[in-house]
Design a protein around this motif. Sequence first.
Motif, PDB file in Angstrom:
ATOM      1  N   PRO A 292       0.820  -1.211   0.000  1.00  0.00           N
ATOM      2  CA  PRO A 292       0.000   0.000   0.000  1.00  0.00           C
ATOM      3  C   PRO A 292       0.860   1.271   0.000  1.00  0.00           C
ATOM      4  N   ALA A 293       0.209   2.378  -0.288  1.00  0.00           N
ATOM      5  CA  ALA A 293       0.921   3.659  -0.314  1.00  0.00           C
ATOM      6  C   ALA A 293       1.483   3.966   1.070  1.00  0.00           C
ATOM      7  N   ARG A 294       2.639   4.692   1.083  1.00  0.00           N
ATOM      8  CA  ARG A 294       3.277   5.006   2.356  1.00  0.00           C
ATOM      9  C   ARG A 294       3.538   6.504   2.406  1.00  0.00           C
ATOM     10  N   ASP A 309      -8.235  12.981  -3.581  1.00  0.00           N
ATOM     11  CA  ASP A 309      -8.207  12.252  -4.852  1.00  0.00           C
ATOM     12  C   ASP A 309      -8.281  10.741  -4.718  1.00  0.00           C
ATOM     13  N   CYS A 310      -8.008  10.210  -3.533  1.00  0.00           N
ATOM     14  CA  CYS A 310      -7.999   8.749  -3.374  1.00  0.00           C
ATOM     15  C   CYS A 310      -9.390   8.179  -3.689  1.00  0.00           C
ATOM     16  N   PRO A 311      -9.486   7.256  -4.648  1.00  0.00           N
ATOM     17  CA  PRO A 311     -10.798   6.759  -5.076  1.00  0.00           C
ATOM     18  C   PRO A 311     -11.466   5.858  -4.040  1.00  0.00           C
ATOM     19  N   PHE A 312     -10.701   5.409  -3.053  1.00  0.00           N
ATOM     20  CA  PHE A 312     -11.271   4.449  -2.116  1.00  0.00           C
ATOM     21  C   PHE A 312     -11.273   4.962  -0.683  1.00  0.00           C
ATOM     22  N   GLY A 313     -11.085   6.270  -0.531  1.00  0.00           N
ATOM     23  CA  GLY A 313     -11.157   6.859   0.799  1.00  0.00           C
ATOM     24  C   GLY A 313     -10.151   6.256   1.760  1.00  0.00           C
ATOM     25  N   ALA A 314      -8.965   5.901   1.251  1.00  0.00           N
ATOM     26  CA  ALA A 314      -7.991   5.215   2.100  1.00  0.00           C
ATOM     27  C   ALA A 314      -7.130   6.193   2.884  1.00  0.00           C
ATOM     28  N   ILE A 315      -7.246   7.490   2.579  1.00  0.00           N
ATOM     29  CA  ILE A 315      -6.375   8.453   3.251  1.00  0.00           C
ATOM     30  C   ILE A 315      -7.208   9.371   4.140  1.00  0.00           C
ATOM     31  N   ARG A 316      -6.750   9.504   5.382  1.00  0.00           N
ATOM     32  CA  ARG A 316      -7.364  10.455   6.300  1.00  0.00           C
ATOM     33  C   ARG A 316      -6.319  11.486   6.678  1.00  0.00           C
ATOM     34  N   LEU A 336      -7.549  -0.375   3.204  1.00  0.00           N
ATOM     35  CA  LEU A 336      -8.405   0.190   2.156  1.00  0.00           C
ATOM     36  C   LEU A 336      -7.636   0.492   0.880  1.00  0.00           C
ATOM     37  N   CYS A 337      -6.309   0.521   0.963  1.00  0.00           N
ATOM     38  CA  CYS A 337      -5.503   1.001  -0.160  1.00  0.00           C
ATOM     39  C   CYS A 337      -5.316  -0.084  -1.215  1.00  0.00           C
ATOM     40  N   VAL A 338      -5.648   0.233  -2.469  1.00  0.00           N
ATOM     41  CA  VAL A 338      -5.468  -0.730  -3.556  1.00  0.00           C
ATOM     42  C   VAL A 338      -4.161  -0.488  -4.310  1.00  0.00           C
ATOM     43  N   ALA A 339      -3.357   0.428  -3.828  1.00  0.00           N
ATOM     44  CA  ALA A 339      -2.046   0.713  -4.434  1.00  0.00           C
ATOM     45  C   ALA A 339      -2.162   1.187  -5.877  1.00  0.00           C
ATOM     46  N   CYS A 340      -3.021   2.167  -6.108  1.00  0.00           N
ATOM     47  CA  CYS A 340      -3.205   2.688  -7.458  1.00  0.00           C
ATOM     48  C   CYS A 340      -2.234   3.821  -7.758  1.00  0.00           C
ATOM     49  N   GLY A 341      -1.725   4.475  -6.718  1.00  0.00           N
ATOM     50  CA  GLY A 341      -0.771   5.558  -6.928  1.00  0.00           C
ATOM     51  C   GLY A 341      -1.396   6.891  -7.285  1.00  0.00           C
ATOM     52  N   ILE A 342      -2.700   6.988  -7.300  1.00  0.00           N
ATOM     53  CA  ILE A 342      -3.343   8.253  -7.673  1.00  0.00           C
ATOM     54  C   ILE A 342      -2.946   9.358  -6.686  1.00  0.00           C
ATOM     55  N   CYS A 343      -2.722   8.952  -5.424  1.00  0.00           N
ATOM     56  CA  CYS A 343      -2.298   9.924  -4.413  1.00  0.00           C
ATOM     57  C   CYS A 343      -0.910  10.483  -4.736  1.00  0.00           C
ATOM     58  N   VAL A 344      -0.061   9.631  -5.319  1.00  0.00           N
ATOM     59  CA  VAL A 344       1.285  10.094  -5.676  1.00  0.00           C
ATOM     60  C   VAL A 344       1.170  11.197  -6.729  1.00  0.00           C
ATOM     61  N   GLU A 364       4.159   7.716  -1.325  1.00  0.00           N
ATOM     62  CA  GLU A 364       4.840   6.908  -2.343  1.00  0.00           C
ATOM     63  C   GLU A 364       4.246   5.515  -2.423  1.00  0.00           C
ATOM     64  N   LEU A 365       4.292   4.913  -3.609  1.00  0.00           N
ATOM     65  CA  LEU A 365       4.065   3.476  -3.735  1.00  0.00           C
ATOM     66  C   LEU A 365       5.435   2.822  -3.581  1.00  0.00           C
ATOM     67  N   PRO A 366       5.650   2.059  -2.515  1.00  0.00           N
ATOM     68  CA  PRO A 366       6.990   1.513  -2.281  1.00  0.00           C
ATOM     69  C   PRO A 366       7.537   0.750  -3.480  1.00  0.00           C
TER      70      PRO A 366
HETATM   71  S1  SF4 Z   1      -2.542   4.222  -3.703  1.00  0.00           S
HETATM   72 FE1  SF4 Z   1      -4.628   4.656  -4.423  1.00  0.00          FE
HETATM   73  S2  SF4 Z   1      -5.940   3.607  -2.933  1.00  0.00           S
HETATM   74 FE2  SF4 Z   1      -3.900   3.755  -2.000  1.00  0.00          FE
HETATM   75  S3  SF4 Z   1      -3.990   5.606  -0.795  1.00  0.00           S
HETATM   76 FE3  SF4 Z   1      -3.119   6.173  -2.782  1.00  0.00          FE
HETATM   77  S4  SF4 Z   1      -4.922   6.824  -3.982  1.00  0.00           S
HETATM   78 FE4  SF4 Z   1      -5.700   5.719  -2.206  1.00  0.00          FE
END
Ligand code: SF4
Lengths: 508, 176
Positions: A292-294, A309-316, A336-344, A364-366
């Motif tokens: 998951p994102a770190r 921007d996180c599509p799955f509400g994984a970031i608070r 909750l994180c699907v590791a899409c990287g949209i947050c990056v 970051e996506l590790p």
């Molecule tokens: S990688 Fe995707 S799902 Fe994970 S926290 Fe970032 S935006 Fe959200």
Amino acid sequence: MATPCLRSRADRVIDAAIARAFAAPYNPWRQLGALTSLALAITVASGIVAYALYDTSISGAYQSGLRLQNDPSYFGVLLRGLHRYGADAFMLLMILHLLREFLRSHYRGPRWYSWLSGVPLIWLGWLAGLTGLWLLWDSRALHSVMATAEWLQALPLVDEGLVRNFLASGALNDRFFSLVMFLHIGVPLFLIGGLWAHLQRIHLPAVWPRRAAGVGLLLTLGVVSLLAPAQSLGMADPHFVPKAISLDWFFQLPHVLTDSLSGAGTWAVAGGLTLLCASLPWLDRGRRKPAPARVELIHCNGCSRCAADCPFGAIRMVPRTDGGMHAQQAAVDDELCVACGICVGACPSSTPFRRIEDLVSGIELPEQPIGRLRQTLREVLKSRAPGSMVLVCRCRHSPGGSQAPDPSMLSIEVECLGMLPPSFLDFALRQGLAGAVLAGCEGGNCEFRLGDRWTLDRIAGRRAPRLRRNVARERIISLARQDDEASIRNAVDELLRHPMHDQPGDAR
Amino acid sequence: MPESGTRPLPFPARVALQCLVLGGFAAFIGVFSAKPAYPLRGENDAIVKLSFTHAAQLQHPCRERNAEELKKLAPNMRTQLDCPRQRAVVRFEMEMDGKPAYRLELPPGGLRKDGPATVYRRAMVAAGTHRIAARLSDKPSGEFNHSKEAVVDLKPGQVLLVDFIPAEGGFIFTKE
Ligand code: SF4
Ligand code: HEM
Ligand code: SF4
């Protein structure tokens, strides 16, 4: 690039066929969840009106149905049609929605919740419709009630006397009708509550379809209602069985199973399918879950763009823990994180223009550090003349064709196009690339729901982080389908053929 | 920014395909909402439904407890009569036109076997005249103590209900 399995290929074939008829934002295959909720809304709304015109006594119920279907103004016909066919469309769209999510393996990883919470909605939707058919109290309703009673009697704790309530003309009373009415109103309320739960892990869910798609559904239902008016059969008579009966197969299929398999057999089929469906997330976990994102605290300024921007509400956003000068910091919920990287792609710290030696973003996506991307760009460009190469950024999740190494393409792969910070495009052009081609999922078809939308919004300057205003937009070509190798080739050639007007001078 | 992607078909073909998709959806709903019709019986079939729920007599008669047995019981349980609650099995037989149709032994319901026995069966028969004989035993001995015989004329589709309600005189055959 992931080799597509048979299922995702099937999804792509269906999607592509429908895309030939409907421009991207209107493609109904890409908004089945939203169309399902619209069908539910149409059914509920027409049901509320019908309820006002309905008499809930045994003798009155059947007459109420007839009154609507014989209404000379066609209002009743339309009303009954929208209610009946709306319910049928709901079932059909829900099953198609399930099918699409199944084809796309959207039960794996953190999506188990959305999948599992969808399963009870099938039962609730079915029960809501079935009890609605009973309220008409015609021969179909009687058959259905009896068949359901026979089905229920196969359960160990239900005694064989249940069906007795419907065997003789006098046995039935208005209390039964009140019970059915109670179910027919109560179950949809549970359904709506269940839908709320279903969407809990979806950020900005598309609950309603695009207006044109919604109007299309409404008109379609209206046309069916008028062309094939929903009709009651003969009045229910416990002492007469018609030769054949017209069934609403969207709801009454289990009766036929009960008839041919026995009640216990139907329970085995229905229960087995439900169990299979519910346990799918654990039966087929797929490849290992990507990391998951770190959050990299020293690079996070608490701007909350990633959370938005996180599509799955994984970031608070939570209070700062490192004593830094910012009030907040991002926190990722790994579950909750699907590791899409949209947050990056959203993080202002992802910009490659930063002067630090090793570029690290606030998030970051590790497995795909953003610094590596800048490194690749820099290294390749050391040995290349300006204007001789195009950046081709591909999304890993829209599987592409075979891709031979090509000296005119600087190919990079990201989890989702939404992972690419717009500043990278600016950077690439300033480094002397002739342009950039973005190849990913087509509008509304993003594997991660919102990646396509955020990418286009950021480049167009509608959403932060915005692409700098004076970056030449015509140098960036967004290609919706990355499996279309020929189009990518054409786009690259096009960019190479027309050199830039203002050459990037100082960047290197 | 130039965008491309799946190119929709040219106008007339696109509209035709849209109509095909929406029309296909509409047709699917319109058709399977009511068709194909499901056959419930043959052209010339009538239906006989058997359904009753009946509490048989107690399996064991009440008997008086002797002094020793009474002493063993808790003081508040010391009643003279011992009445086991278990009921007898209901035996039911039915013949149609002299041939056996059902021969059932229906155990009492309930966890303590003290509830009524219940049955529900349905069967197709040829429409026309039939002689129906039903008998039932609700005694521990199994001896038939209720019976009824009748000739019924059933039209195609007509349902004959064979019920048993002692308060209304035992077996009841109803056709309408
Ligand atoms: S990688 Fe995707 S799902 Fe994970 S926290 Fe970032 S935006 Fe959200
Ligand atoms: C009442 C019926 C249902 C309705 C109205 C409904 C509606 C929706 C909506 C609106 C979304 C959000 C779509 C988006 O914004 O991307 C969604 C997502 C989802 N639904 Fe349903 N749904 C229903 C039933 C089901 C069923 C039966 C299943 C499967 C068992 C299911 C599985 C999913 C999954 C897996 C997602 C998440 C997709 C993703 O993560 O990208 N749904 N649903
Ligand atoms: S976008 Fe980056 S800087 Fe902003 S809160 Fe998220 S991690 Fe921190």
